[in-house]
Design an enzyme around this catalytic site. Structure first.
Site, PDB file in Angstrom:
ATOM      1  N   GLU A 191       1.102  -1.141  -0.041  1.00  0.00           N
ATOM      2  CA  GLU A 191      -0.545   0.104   0.016  1.00  0.00           C
ATOM      3  C   GLU A 191       1.215   1.173  -0.201  1.00  0.00           C
ATOM      4  O   GLU A 191       1.785   1.667   1.101  1.00  0.00           O
ATOM      5  CB  GLU A 191      -1.132  -0.446   1.225  1.00  0.00           C
ATOM      6  CG  GLU A 191      -2.092  -0.840   0.671  1.00  0.00           C
ATOM      7  CD  GLU A 191      -2.711  -1.221  -0.250  1.00  0.00           C
ATOM      8  OE1 GLU A 191      -3.047   0.037  -0.992  1.00  0.00           O
ATOM      9  OE2 GLU A 191      -3.051  -2.001  -0.717  1.00  0.00           O
ATOM     10  N   CYS A 236      -1.518   8.905   3.897  1.00  0.00           N
ATOM     11  CA  CYS A 236      -1.656   9.085   2.892  1.00  0.00           C
ATOM     12  C   CYS A 236      -3.161   9.470   1.703  1.00  0.00           C
ATOM     13  O   CYS A 236      -2.981   9.436   0.763  1.00  0.00           O
ATOM     14  CB  CYS A 236      -1.906   7.442   2.155  1.00  0.00           C
ATOM     15  SG  CYS A 236      -2.698   6.867   3.599  1.00  0.00           S
TER      16      CYS A 236
HETATM   17  P1  NAP Z   1       9.115   4.818   3.329  1.00  0.00           P
HETATM   18  O1  NAP Z   1       9.802   5.140   3.668  1.00  0.00           O
HETATM   19  O2  NAP Z   1       8.409   3.589   2.177  1.00  0.00           O
HETATM   20  O3  NAP Z   1       9.081   3.459   4.768  1.00  0.00           O
HETATM   21  C1  NAP Z   1       8.073   2.549   4.837  1.00  0.00           C
HETATM   22  C2  NAP Z   1       9.293   1.361   5.734  1.00  0.00           C
HETATM   23  O4  NAP Z   1       9.829   1.364   4.583  1.00  0.00           O
HETATM   24  C3  NAP Z   1       9.862   2.237   6.942  1.00  0.00           C
HETATM   25  O5  NAP Z   1       9.430   0.813   7.310  1.00  0.00           O
HETATM   26  C4  NAP Z   1      10.891   1.650   6.203  1.00  0.00           C
HETATM   27  O6  NAP Z   1      12.048   1.367   7.055  1.00  0.00           O
HETATM   28  C5  NAP Z   1      10.731   0.976   5.431  1.00  0.00           C
HETATM   29  N1  NAP Z   1      11.661   0.914   3.758  1.00  0.00           N
HETATM   30  C6  NAP Z   1      12.438   1.462   4.037  1.00  0.00           C
HETATM   31  N2  NAP Z   1      13.924   1.311   2.946  1.00  0.00           N
HETATM   32  C7  NAP Z   1      13.278  -0.158   2.452  1.00  0.00           C
HETATM   33  C8  NAP Z   1      13.899  -1.497   1.574  1.00  0.00           C
HETATM   34  N3  NAP Z   1      15.116  -0.752   0.898  1.00  0.00           N
HETATM   35  N4  NAP Z   1      13.401  -2.826   2.258  1.00  0.00           N
HETATM   36  C9  NAP Z   1      12.215  -2.690   2.621  1.00  0.00           C
HETATM   37  N5  NAP Z   1      12.242  -1.525   3.324  1.00  0.00           N
HETATM   38  C10 NAP Z   1      12.553  -0.651   3.383  1.00  0.00           C
HETATM   39  O7  NAP Z   1       7.052   5.618   3.743  1.00  0.00           O
HETATM   40  P2  NAP Z   1       7.430   6.332   4.850  1.00  0.00           P
HETATM   41  O8  NAP Z   1       7.793   7.420   5.291  1.00  0.00           O
HETATM   42  O9  NAP Z   1       7.556   5.587   6.182  1.00  0.00           O
HETATM   43  O10 NAP Z   1       5.290   6.407   4.844  1.00  0.00           O
HETATM   44  C11 NAP Z   1       4.606   7.353   4.431  1.00  0.00           C
HETATM   45  C12 NAP Z   1       5.146   7.138   2.874  1.00  0.00           C
HETATM   46  O11 NAP Z   1       3.763   5.733   2.676  1.00  0.00           O
HETATM   47  C13 NAP Z   1       3.522   8.023   2.027  1.00  0.00           C
HETATM   48  O12 NAP Z   1       4.135   7.870   1.092  1.00  0.00           O
HETATM   49  C14 NAP Z   1       2.566   7.593   2.068  1.00  0.00           C
HETATM   50  O13 NAP Z   1       1.298   7.783   1.012  1.00  0.00           O
HETATM   51  C15 NAP Z   1       2.554   5.717   2.225  1.00  0.00           C
HETATM   52  N6  NAP Z   1       1.947   5.589   3.404  1.00  0.00           N
HETATM   53  C16 NAP Z   1       0.348   4.565   2.544  1.00  0.00           C
HETATM   54  C17 NAP Z   1      -1.056   4.608   2.973  1.00  0.00           C
HETATM   55  C18 NAP Z   1      -1.731   3.614   2.626  1.00  0.00           C
HETATM   56  O14 NAP Z   1      -2.209   2.626   2.584  1.00  0.00           O
HETATM   57  N7  NAP Z   1      -1.597   3.392   1.322  1.00  0.00           N
HETATM   58  C19 NAP Z   1      -0.466   4.039   4.705  1.00  0.00           C
HETATM   59  C20 NAP Z   1       0.225   5.387   5.234  1.00  0.00           C
HETATM   60  C21 NAP Z   1       1.173   6.050   4.288  1.00  0.00           C
HETATM   61  P3  NAP Z   1      12.983   3.089   7.735  1.00  0.00           P
HETATM   62  O15 NAP Z   1      11.900   3.581   8.525  1.00  0.00           O
HETATM   63  O16 NAP Z   1      13.814   1.986   8.141  1.00  0.00           O
HETATM   64  O17 NAP Z   1      13.493   3.783   6.314  1.00  0.00           O
END
Ligand code: NAP
Ligand code: MG
Length: 524
Positions: free
Chosen positions: A289, A323
């Site tokens: 997601e 999001c």
């Molecule tokens: P993110 O930077 O993509 O991080 C999400 C998770 O992925 C974190 O736990 C992060 O760890 C981890 N991660 C980073 N690089 C990775 C890799 N190479 N392999 C595996 N895991 C990895 O997103 P965010 O900043 O936390 O959240 C914001 C984003 O989430 C926005 O784009 C928002 O729209 C989206 N979101 C979507 C929904 C939905 O339901 N569609 C809901 C909420 C949020 P680290 O923290 O250690 O980097």
């Protein structure tokens, strides 16, 4: 024991002095916990590692919320092995018994709910109301998925067509080790929902919490520790996404990955998971997601006051870091000037500051990286439209505060109208007609949420058909999906449309096994 039907957890009314007092007390309790050393929890064993990560209060970076041990590949491997071992017994535990763990966990969280919420005020900069709703959603997920598991395990028997020569049964069984990777922005609800959906379906979990919010994730680990969830079913494995994320995703014993986060990280996971690792004997399942560029359309005959309120609420709730946040207001030209004025007035009433103070509506953005990225988008926005309020970001503060910023007269193709900013920045776009507004709304790679404000039923019905988003709202704001009421998940590059909090969700964590006994045997 039969359970009453699911109902959403009520939200707290902070205008009542007793509730305000109770929340203040919880803040004090959580402040006392500041600076705690958090271990990894793998196979029930607490492991402190040499490498630490600091989670800080984004409203005041001098306050360290927790020093969390970071897993390296060695511990990540250990976590996968612990989860794989626990799966061999956990998968045979009766669904109703697994559900019972969720119900009991929900009870504990409900009793301590202000502590969970206070943790998010301090660790993520949520205001009281947003934090309270986040905890309520986490409780909802556990209550809902617990009931759903019981339904899945009992209903299928009656759903099969039976033939005279056989007794047939369809059973939903778990998949295996589930790597759960949540974001920081719903640090309790999404983390808890993704983890407990996997657990209740009989899978075992390796949770890699978001680096910005490990403390709240650890509080869920504490709940399951108290309930004596068997060792290895829920492993807490913090570490940097780029360091151990790939390792967990690429591991041959990983059976499914449940991810919520940004588009770029999500797509990377989809790609890595598609490669067959040495010794791997299945196709990994990925639930991803991702982001959004959500729009609210205002038709010429809409209730403008109501629409402007909905836009401002959707754009600036939790600093626009949802999001589902509205980042594009698409306005019919006939009412454009009027609504821009209303949006400006309402935005200027927003209070910004440390959300430990209940009177501050908007807190900080989550991290220095977010602060820099959003500030850069605001600078780009200044060249792409007219800033009607906000726009001036102060550097050198203790926290990462950005004022709510509205940029009008933005072209539908502009950078700030196309890219997810994930902060308090709203682009206002003018449309020639309702049809044109729909065209603009759909002109994005995302498809998560959207709203239409109109009093024209024909247009509403057209919008319901054409507006291509996973969650569409009519004459209301675009945020605040409720478990069981608004199953959540997006189209296009917003994700795999998993519909969290809906009746289809648990299927994503299960596979169906059809069993037929020749007649003459005992029926099921
Ligand atoms: P993110 O930077 O993509 O991080 C999400 C998770 O992925 C974190 O736990 C992060 O760890 C981890 N991660 C980073 N690089 C990775 C890799 N190479 N392999 C595996 N895991 C990895 O997103 P965010 O900043 O936390 O959240 C914001 C984003 O989430 C926005 O784009 C928002 O729209 C989206 N979101 C979507 C929904 C939905 O339901 N569609 C809901 C909420 C949020 P680290 O923290 O250690 O980097
Ligand atoms: Mg933090």
């Amino acid at each position: 024991m039969s359970r009453p039907p699911f109902v959403n957890e009520p939200l707290t009314d902070f205008t009542k002095p007793e509730n305000k007092k109770a929340f203040e007390k919880a803040l004090t309790i959580m402040k006392k916990r500041m600076g705690e050393e958090l271990p990894l929890v793998i196979g029930g064993e607490k492991i402190m590692t040499g490498k630490k990560h600091q989670s800080v209060n984004p409203a005041n970076t001098k306050e360290v919320i927790a020093n969390v041990s970071k897993a390296s590949k060695t511990e990540a491997e250990k976590a996968i092995q612990a989860a794989a071992k626990a799966f061999e017994t956990w998968r045979f535990v009766e669904p109703a018994k697994r559900a019972e763990y969720l119900f009991k966990a929900a009870d504990i969280m409900r009793k301590r709910k202000h502590e969970f919420s206070a943790c998010m005020v301090l660790e993520a900069g949520k205001n009281w109301v947003e934090a309270d709703a986040d905890t309520a959603e986490a409780i909802d997920f556990m209550e809902f998925y617990g009931r759903e598991m019981i339904r899945y395990s009992s209903e299928p028997k009656t759903k099969l067509y039976q033939i005279p020569t056989e007794h047939g049964r369809l059973e939903y069984i778990p998949l295996g080790v589930c790597v759960v990777i949540p974001p920081w922005n719903f640090p309790n609800a999404i983390m808890c929902g993704m983890s407990t959906a996997a657990i209740v379906t009989g899978n075992t979990v390796v949770l890699k919490p978001a680096s910005d919010t490990p403390m709240i994730a650890y509080m869920l680990v504490e709940v399951f520790e108290k309930l004596k969830l068997p060792a290895g079913v829920f492993n807490f494995c913090p570490g940097s996404g780029s360091e151990i994320g790939d390792y967990l995703v690429e591991h041959p014993q990983t059976r499914l990955i449940s991810f919520t986060g940004s588009k770029d990280v999500g797509l990377g996971i989809v790609e890595k998971a598609a490669k067959l690792a040495k010794g791997q004997i299945w196709i990994k399942r990925v639930i991803a997601e991702m982001g959004g560029k959500d729009a609210i359309i205002v038709d010429k005959d809409a209730d403008l006051e109501h629409a402007a309120t909905g836009i401002v609420k959707s754009a600036f709730g939790f600093q626009g870091q949802k999001c589902s946040a509205c980042s594009r207001a698409i306005i019919h030209k006939d009412v454009y000037d009027k609504i821009v004025k209303l949006i400006k007035e309402k935005t200027e009433k927003i209070t910004v500051g440390n959300t430990q103070d209940v009177d501050n509506y908007m807190g900080p953005v989550c991290s220095i990286q977010a602060f820099k990225t959003i500030s850069k988008y605001i600078e780009t926005g200044k060249t792409e439209g007219k800033v009607i309020t906000g726009g001036e970001v102060q550097k050198n503060q203790d926290g990462f505060f950005i004022p709510p910023t509205v940029i009008a007269d933005v072209d539908a193709k502009a950078v700030i109208a196309q890219e997810e900013i994930f902060g308090p920045v709203l682009s206002v776009i003018k449309a020639d007609s309702f049809d044109h507004a729909l065209e603009i709304a759909n002109d994005t790679q995302y498809g998560l949420t959207g709203s239409i404000y109109s009093s024209n039923m024909k247009n509403i019905e057209k919008g319901e058909k054409i507006f291509h988003v996973g969650n569409l709202y009519i004459n209301r704001h675009s945020t605040g999906a409720l478990v069981g009421v608004h199953p959540f998940g997006g189209f296009n590059l917003s994700g795999t449309d998993s519909k969290a909090g809906g009746e289809d969700y648990l299927l994503l964590f299960l596979q169906a096994k059809s069993i037929s006994r020749l007649k003459g045997h005992k029926p099921f």
